[in-house]
Write an enzyme that holds these catalytic residues in place. Structure first.
Site, PDB file in Angstrom:
ATOM      1  N   HIS A  72       4.219  11.422  -3.522  1.00 59.01           N
ATOM      2  CA  HIS A  72       4.612  12.748  -2.976  1.00 59.01           C
ATOM      3  C   HIS A  72       4.926  13.533  -4.096  1.00 59.01           C
ATOM      4  O   HIS A  72       5.546  14.761  -3.501  1.00 59.01           O
ATOM      5  CB  HIS A  72       6.003  12.060  -2.477  1.00 59.01           C
ATOM      6  N   CYS A  83       0.898   5.346  -1.353  1.00 57.02           N
ATOM      7  CA  CYS A  83       0.585   5.865  -0.153  1.00 57.02           C
ATOM      8  C   CYS A  83      -0.827   6.461  -0.308  1.00 57.02           C
ATOM      9  O   CYS A  83      -1.489   6.593  -1.292  1.00 57.02           O
ATOM     10  CB  CYS A  83       1.550   6.728   0.470  1.00 57.02           C
TER      11      CYS A  83
HETATM   12  N1  GLN Z   1      -4.309   5.059   5.294  1.00 51.64           N
HETATM   13  C1  GLN Z   1      -3.345   6.104   5.380  1.00 51.64           C
HETATM   14  C2  GLN Z   1      -3.641   7.247   4.380  1.00 51.64           C
HETATM   15  O1  GLN Z   1      -3.769   6.587   3.171  1.00 51.64           O
HETATM   16  C3  GLN Z   1      -1.928   5.569   5.366  1.00 51.64           C
HETATM   17  C4  GLN Z   1      -1.025   6.756   5.598  1.00 51.64           C
HETATM   18  C5  GLN Z   1       0.437   6.428   5.724  1.00 51.64           C
HETATM   19  O2  GLN Z   1       0.739   5.187   5.610  1.00 51.64           O
HETATM   20  N2  GLN Z   1       1.254   6.884   6.227  1.00 51.64           N
HETATM   21  O3  GLN Z   1      -3.398   8.289   4.529  1.00 51.64           O
HETATM   22 ZN    ZN Z   2       2.171   5.298   3.473  1.00 49.46          ZN
END
Ligand code: GLN
Ligand code: ZN
Length: 759
Positions: free
Chosen positions: A699, A731
């Site tokens: 982020h 993420c």
């Molecule tokens: N597989 C998704 C990505 O990598 C997971 C997104 C999420 O957890 N919000 O974008």
């Molecule tokens: Zn995520």
């Protein structure tokens, strides 16, 4: 006369006017006055719309430039000290600094933390209180908006977040209970109420949604103190407004508070009317939340009428208000503009405007106005076509649901056997490295998708474009030396929309925007019917990516609970059943990926934790079906196929047992921002499978170096065995640039190598 009203209206505008006004202001293209003008126009338009749809009076101060909890904190000056100079100097800039952070002219302030507003998909900013927090009125937003409404001919009811709910949503930086600040806060509420009375407000709506939560004795005491103190002031009448659930055990408390009216949620708490009527003191007005403020379906008006008649009989017309269950903030504005939808289906929908029209029909019917009969009949017809529609109820899905065997939720073998078979197939080193799925969604990727959607780019050209992106992404991952690769998700707009568009039982609106936070809106899909999967959804690109590399490739699916949670769902069957249908559709996808030779499949469930019911007593049942649905989807995989899942949210320590029960072989979770706080859960709970605690906060534009990541991995090693640990970001990388992605992943791979060497 029965009063028809609402508790709050969407702020963003049918065409997201507020979003564009905010963003152009933030870019510096427009001045504060332009923003204020746009906001005023929206308020005026929305009051007019509500009146024209049949509301007798309208709320005010439900509008916000960013968030109503932030507004409340700002109004009472409950802001951290380091923002004060900026706020004193330029209140609007200070307000946005609290919301979004600011980094300029030597000022460097973080945004306040953001979290979910109860169990909705709206996010509020969490006010931070100091130990000796003082309060005072800053500005006069509620009074100004009341006067503004009056000047336009609306006798509006100011909405305030009540003192106890407000404090419960705050956090104290020293971890103490924010309710300690109550005594200091109350005089400022009293002062505000007096001002509103002087301005001519007859009623104030005081929102106390926390009355529908499990309350301890301290909270109950706080409620008594707070409302006793407010009763002693010269103030407008108070409509104590509760929503998001029944009052249950808090009913005696709510009924005893010295206010003039009580609003109850009869959608989530439809069983509470009898008890509420029995406990309601004489003279008190009752506002019935009869229409679902959180979903988009037309109401069964006959059912609502039964409740309303019951209340009318006991209270009489003058003590009765009709309202949506909660603020309409959580629904789009007008279903009639969705002209591209199948007209029959459109006839089943009610957005904010249609909901007010429904309330008008109910009030007219209660007052025996003849005009109500035709409207009631039309509502009945819509209801019955929906009940009988073949688009909604599909025999194949029903048959499959009935035949669903508990064995379907069971992987073939237990984890230790699976682990061995997967290791034989994948031959991964210790501390294997991988990513969460998406790679940078560059302007080029977005542009190609938009051009394809508008017909400017042919299917063949778009496919060629995607194939190139995927090939480059696979090569990139190989060069960096990752162990388990992904295809990069370039073909996906949004992790729910991508699947919803390919599943039967979903439709998409054109303007069905709902505010998520600030200027950010989402357009949730509508699940209107039985869900099934007509054809494979991800196999083509996943298989293509695997064909380009000898490294194992991980296929990417969005999990059933997350798809459910981020959609508007049917109200004609339990959520659990809708979720099972989605799970079965995903199960078919898992089986097809498996048949295509994909050795690892990740089923993302970032929203699993969000679905947790507000009351503790309801949680076990939810977790049980949510976990079961994940397992139904996953269990199509054979032992040698590695099932991953991914979750990203701050606290999952409290659901760790449910997470383990999902029986995924590997889970990746967000941890880097909290410096692995999440791992505390593993000290007492021995998570049995493999886990990738995120080591890179995607982020933030910051690139952590290998030493930082190593430190996080060493923390993880203190509570997990080496063969349990994966190395991955927090993420997906879709919001990052390629440069950042490259730099961070190189460091991540180096950190994993150091860990291996240290074994
Ligand atoms: N597989 C998704 C990505 O990598 C997971 C997104 C999420 O957890 N919000 O974008
Ligand atoms: Zn995520």
């Amino acid at each position: 006369m029965i009063t028809v009203t609402t508790l709050g209206f969407p702020r963003i505008g049918a065409r997201r006017e507020l979003k564009y006004a905010l963003e152009s202001h933030w870019r510096g293209d427009t001045c504060a006055d332009d923003l204020y003008t746009a906001a005023r126009e929206l308020r005026h338009r929305h009051w007019t719309l509500q009146r024209d749809a049949g509301a007798d009076n309208v709320p005010c101060n439900d509008f916000s430039l960013y968030d109503h909890v932030l507004d409340t904190a700002f109004l009472f000056d409950a802001v951290p000290g380091d923002y004060r100079p900026l706020i004193d100097n330029d209140p609007l800039a200070g307000y946005f600094a609290l919301a979004r952070g600011v980094q300029r002219d030597g000022i460097d302030l973080h945004a306040l933390e953001m979290t979910k507003w109860f169990d909705t998909n709206y996010h509020y900013l969490v006010p931070e209180l100091q130990a000796e927090q003082t309060f005072r009125l800053r500005g006069d937003k509620p009074v100004a908006e009341f006067l503004e409404a009056r000047a336009s001919g609306f006798d509006a009811r100011p909405v305030l977040l009540g003192p106890v709910s407000f404090l419960r949503l705050c956090k104290r930086i020293d971890g103490a209970d924010p309710l300690h600040a109550l005594e200091r806060l109350l005089p400022v509420y009293a002062e505000l109420l007096e001002k509103l009375r002087q301005a001519g407000a007859e009623w104030v709506q005081i929102d106390e949604p926390c009355l529908t939560l499990d309350l301890n004795a301290d909270a109950a005491t706080a409620y008594r103190r707070a409302y006793a103190a407010l009763a002693a002031t010269a103030r407008p009448k108070l409509m104590l407004t509760t929503y998001f659930g029944p009052l249950d055990a808090n009913l005696p408390l709510a009924a005893e508070l010295p206010v003039e009216g009580l609003h109850i949620d009869l959608v989530r708490g439809h069983g509470q009317l009898g008890d509420v009527l029995a406990s309601l003191p004489p003279e008190r007005i009752l506002s019935l939340g009869l229409i679902d403020g959180r979903n988009i379906w037309r109401t069964d008006l006959d059912r609502a009428l039964i409740l309303a008649r019951h209340a009318l009989h006991r209270l009489g017309q003058d003590r009765l208000w009709l309202a949506p269950s909660c603020s309409l903030l959580h629904v789009p504005i007008d279903a009639s503009t969705e002209t591209r939808l199948d007209p029959e289906l459109r006839g089943w929908l009610a957005f904010a405007r249609q909901k007010i029209e429904e309330l008008r029909i109910l009030a007219d019917a209660l007052e025996e106005k003849p005009s109500a009969q035709a409207a009631l009949q039309a509502a009945r017809t819509a209801q019955s076509t929906r009940q009988q529609s073949k688009k909604v109820h599909r025999l194949e899905v029903a048959t499959r649901m009935t035949a669903l065997d508990p064995v379907a939720a069971q992987r073939r073998s237990a984890y230790p056997v699976r682990r061995e078979r997967q290791q034989a197939r994948l031959s991964l080193p210790y501390y294997p490295t991988t990513t969460i799925g998406s790679f940078p969604q560059t302007t080029e990727v977005r542009r190609a998708r938009a051009q394809h959607k508008s017909g400017k780019l042919s299917d063949a050209d778009y496919d060629m474009f995607l194939a190139k992106q995927i090939a480059a992404c696979v090569r990139f991952q190989e060069e960096i030396g990752l162990n388990v690769l992904v295809h990069g998700e370039f073909e996906r707009n949004d992790m729910v929309e991508y699947f919803g568009e390919q599943l039967d039982g979903f439709v998409f609106t054109r303007n069905g925007w709902v505010q998520s936070y600030g200027s950010r809106c989402v357009k949730p899909p509508i699940i209107y019917g039985d869900v099934s999967r007509p054809r494979p959804m991800t196999v083509h690109w996943t298989h293509y990516a695997q064909s380009l590399t000898s490294k194992p490739l991980k296929g990417m699916l969005t999990g059933p609970v997350t798809i459910l949670q981020w959609s508007f769902v049917r109200d004609d069957q339990p959520r659990a059943d809708t979720c099972r249908q989605i799970a079965l559709a995903l199960r078919d996808e898992v089986a097809d990926l498996e048949a295509a030779g994909i050795p690892a499949i990740q089923i993302d469930e970032p929203a699993l934790r969000e679905g947790l019911p507000l009351r503790a007593a309801d949680r076990p049942a939810y977790l049980e079906w949510a976990v079961e649905c994940f397992r139904i989807a996953a269990a199509a995989a054979t032992d040698a196929t590695q099932i991953h899942t991914h979750m990203c949210y701050a606290e999952f320590n409290d659901i760790i047992a449910a997470v383990a029960a999902m029986d995924a072989d590997v889970i990746s979770i967000e941890t880097s921002r909290s410096r692995m706080e999440l791992l505390d859960a593993f000290v007492t709970f021995h998570y049995p499978h493999q886990i990738g605690p995120g080591v890179y906060d995607i982020h933030s534009p910051r690139i952590p170096d290998r030493h930082e990541m190593l430190a996080l991995l060493r923390k993880a090693s203190a509570v997990l065995a080496p063969e349990q640990i994966w190395v991955n970001p927090d993420c997906g990388l879709k919001t990052r640039s390629w440069e950042e992605t490259h730099a961070a992943l190189v460091e991540m791979v180096a950190a994993a190598e150091t860990m291996r060497r240290s074994l």
